[in-house]
Design a protein around this motif. Sequence first.
Motif: not given
Length: 180
Positions: A75-84, A99-102, A108-112, A123-130
Amino acid sequence: MRHELRDHTPLTPPAPPEGAPCPWADLPPDGDALAVHDFLTTLFSHTSNALRRAITLPYAERYQLSVSEWRILSVLAHAGTLPFADLVEQAAADKAQVSRTLRLLDERGLVAVETPDTGTKSRKGLVCRMTEQGQALYEQVMPEARRSQAAMILTLSREERSTLYTVLGKLRRQCEAAEG
């Protein structure tokens, strides 16, 4: 007190045998006599789980990923950066699982996972990126994922593939209409 099973029915019913009569062919509107193992939701759930085990799990495990981790990376590879919240929706998973998976992927340094500077642990406002490392792993896994998916899809005839795609889209639109 020990409970014993009354019969030896497997917990997951087997797939209907090839050529079995369709229990939906003359289905009345009240669904009378429709067995639970013939419910659309049951068949989809068991089929989805079987597909996950047969297609996704082998290559995910080869790259030391759980199915949930692979889903989040994809999902992150396709979307780029996403809000939680958007990641939860697009991954079709619950908040706790995402949340656990993130957390595991972040370790492991695979997502930020970037936290807003609000002073809360919400979690409100969290941003996830590859990360670059996550993107590199995704690019390594994706060709194998595509081949595995294609191999399963190609077990169906061209007509069956078209029909299944059309039917799945129709059911999805009906579900969205019922929700909305």
